[in-house]
Design an enzyme around this catalytic site. Structure first.
Site, PDB file in Angstrom:
ATOM      1  N   GLY A  18       0.814  -1.212   0.000  1.00 32.86           N
ATOM      2  CA  GLY A  18       0.000   0.000   0.000  1.00 32.86           C
ATOM      3  C   GLY A  18       0.844   1.257   0.000  1.00 32.86           C
ATOM      4  O   GLY A  18       0.556   2.214  -0.735  1.00 32.86           O
ATOM      5  N   CYS A 383     -15.593   9.798  18.533  1.00 32.95           N
ATOM      6  CA  CYS A 383     -16.652   8.795  18.400  1.00 32.95           C
ATOM      7  C   CYS A 383     -17.004   8.226  19.775  1.00 32.95           C
ATOM      8  O   CYS A 383     -17.627   8.912  20.575  1.00 32.95           O
ATOM      9  CB  CYS A 383     -16.232   7.705  17.405  1.00 32.95           C
ATOM     10  N   HIS A 520     -15.137  11.047  12.744  1.00 32.44           N
ATOM     11  CA  HIS A 520     -13.738  10.603  12.730  1.00 32.44           C
ATOM     12  C   HIS A 520     -12.891  11.590  11.922  1.00 32.44           C
ATOM     13  O   HIS A 520     -12.684  11.403  10.716  1.00 32.44           O
ATOM     14  CB  HIS A 520     -13.629   9.202  12.127  1.00 32.44           C
ATOM     15  N   GLU A 522      -9.786  11.991  11.806  1.00 35.90           N
ATOM     16  CA  GLU A 522      -8.510  11.444  11.342  1.00 35.90           C
ATOM     17  C   GLU A 522      -8.560  11.008   9.881  1.00 35.90           C
ATOM     18  O   GLU A 522      -7.526  10.957   9.202  1.00 35.90           O
ATOM     19  CB  GLU A 522      -8.062  10.271  12.227  1.00 35.90           C
TER      20      GLU A 522
END
Length: 552
Positions: A18, A383, A520, A522
């Site tokens: 990745g 969250c 979220h 991030e």
């Protein structure tokens, strides 16, 4: 016409396909090309949404609400193109689609087989994913094939890639193979045999790699590269050494210096401008030369596998770049706080409680929230971290001693956090859910924009509104909000249609920096731009450290 680069892996998993694919994409984008990436996962799960974080690591949520592989997070951090649901698919999705077509009669009574039906479907998914790119029609689509060459699960994907490259013709597709060159300490040398065997395995199924990315803990000497070249039938200049780096943001420069992008462009008959990696050099320079330092405690239950918090860790790293601050992250097991108390938090400059699911470890997280609130230590709850901050405030400030979430205690009389039973999705369609609903695909997912209450810390950080990504089933219960607000808590952002609390904070008269967010953040942080919430959080940690008289 879009051209394709297929990235495969050999010898062992977790070599960093990745990162390699994203780094190549970053170089090509710097050369003026429009690039997108796809991740093909060979597991039978429809998506990673219901998989254990210990099995799979983080689930990355796209703007359009897909639960995807964490590699898509790397893709978005390395290039400007946003990922969508079509950028990640699994064996489960392929078989589900083929079986649905068979039931409809699309195959006209033919025997449905792996070849051609499954492989054709994989090719159709690849082309559909490339065509859905947010950058318009891409010049290059980089396709990462999960798993390891030789695994039975990956064979249909590799066969589909082989067929697709043949169909597209010369100079329309190429193959990059990432493989391991291990160092054997007892022999005192790198061993090339695993790479030779991996390439042989790839050639057996009809794929001839154009480039080898050779992973090792050190730079591979020229004589070893020559040996790999000779036995793998790959030109010596296309045997590229990829050694361990202390920052993933150094990899684009590492690959460019060895000519990877030149080889790919020559193979695909592309003639873009020269690469400009000055932005990456500047980021690495800032990362390596901080002016100050803070320590942030991340309190969770998956701390033994930090891959579960990959985007969050990277978001803090981005904040460190944009505040010239070295951010040390201490991973704290919330279950240990339940038995050993909160003394392990006392040296921290800030506390962060990330998202999560399930009852285990929640009381330890609540203890961390209480410590941060009472000790005036900067706190960020994401969250579940926001929900637990509300529960702690309800119990210890408002006096609702039995306050809890129905996720942990379905029979609690004070349901401060409860299941969302009805909400609007991104298209404005009403979604409903009950306790009996399936786990997979039943959460509130994807981006949603909502206005921010004027005069709040949230407005200072974000401005007039916030547009972030969600992945959750439970929300703060509006029934208890008046009592919480009477105690001093501020709901600083709400969804425009359902009026659901999105952000909470404490006024500065109660705490210098205490923020909870239901979304979220991030997932939208990048090394190029950072993220305003994490930047503000790190600055608050610095201010706390200086206020305590500790040299930053």
């Amino acid at each position: 016409m879009t051209k394709y680069v297929f990235v495969t892996g050999g010898v062992v998993s977790s070599l960093g396909k990745g990162i390699a694919a994203a780094s190549l994409a970053a170089i090509l984008e710097s050369r003026g090309l429009k690039v997108t990436l796809l991740k093909l996962d060979p597991y039978i799960n429809v998506d990673p949404g219901t998989m254990s974080p210990f099995q799979h690591g983080e689930v990355f949520v796209t703007e359009d609400g897909a639960e995807t592989d964490l590699d898509l997070g790397h893709y978005e951090r390395f290039i400007s193109t946003k990922m969508r649901k079509a950028n990640n698919f699994t064996t489960g999705q392929i078989y589900e689609s083929v079986i649905r077509k068979e039931r409809r009669g699309d195959y006209l009574g033919k025997t449905v087989q792996v070849i051609p039906h499954i492989t054709n479907e994989i090719q159709a998914f690849i082309e559909r994913g490339a065509a859905s790119a947010t950058c318009g029609e891409p010049d290059v689509a980089i396709v990462e094939i999960g798993g390891t060459v030789g695994d039975i699960e990956s064979l249909p994907f590799l066969e589909a890639a082989r067929q697709m490259s043949l169909r597209l013709g010369r100079n329309s597709a190429c193959f990059v193979h990432l493989t391991l060159v291990p160092y054997v300490a007892t022999a005192g040398e790198l061993k090339t045999k695993p790479t030779q065997h991996s390439v042989q395995k790839l050639r057996e199924i009809g794929i001839l790699p154009h480039v080898l990315l050779c992973r090792a803990d050190r730079r591979i000497p020229d004589d070893e590269s020559k040996k790999i070249s000779m036995f793998s039938n790959v030109p010596e200049d296309a045997v590229i050494s990829v050694w361990d780096a202390d920052s993933i943001y150094k990899i684009p420069q590492m690959l460019h210096d060895q000519g990877l992008d030149r080889i790919i462009c020559e193979e695909l008959k592309l003639s873009p401008k020269d690469a400009d990696l000055s932005m990456w050099s500047a980021l690495v320079e800032k990362l390596e030369n901080p002016k100050q330092e803070v320590t942030i405690g991340m309190v969770g239950k998956y701390v033994d596998l930090t891959e579960s918090y990959k985007s969050l860790i990277e978001a803090l790293r981005h904040a460190s770049i944009h505040t010239s601050t070295k951010v040390n992250i201490e991973y704290i097991d919330s279950e240990e706080l339940e038995t050993n108390g909160v003394d392990s938090l006392k040296h921290l400059d800030a506390v962060l409680v990330p998202g999560g699911f399930g009852r285990r470890g929640t009381e330890g997280k609540i203890a961390a929230v209480r410590y941060a609130r009472e000790s005036k230590v900067p706190y960020l709850g994401i969250c579940l971290g926001m929900q637990l901050a509300v529960i702690e405030f309800a119990r210890d400030v408002v006096g609702l001693k039995q306050a809890n979430s129905t996720e942990f205690d379905p029979d609690t009389p004070e349901r401060v956090v409860a299941l969302i039973t009805e909400w609007y999705d991104r298209e404005g369609k009403v979604e409903t859910r009950t306790e009996e609903s399936d786990l997979g695909g039943t959460m509130r997912l994807g981006s949603q924009r909502c206005p921010i209450k004027p005069g709040t810390m949230a407005e200072e950080i974000y401005g007039k509104d916030v547009n972030e990504r969600h992945r959750h089933r439970y929300e703060v219960n509006n029934r208890f909000v008046p009592q919480l607000e009477a105690g001093g808590l501020i709901i600083s952002a709400r969804t425009p249609s359902e009026d659901l609390p999105e952000m909470m904070e404490l006024p500065r008269s109660m705490h210098p920096w205490f923020v909870g967010v239901q979304f979220h953040p991030e997932f939208t942080s990048t090394p190029r731009d950072g993220h305003p919430l994490f930047k503000s959080f790190v600055e608050a940690a610095l201010a706390n450290k200086q206020a305590r008289g500790v040299q930053a």
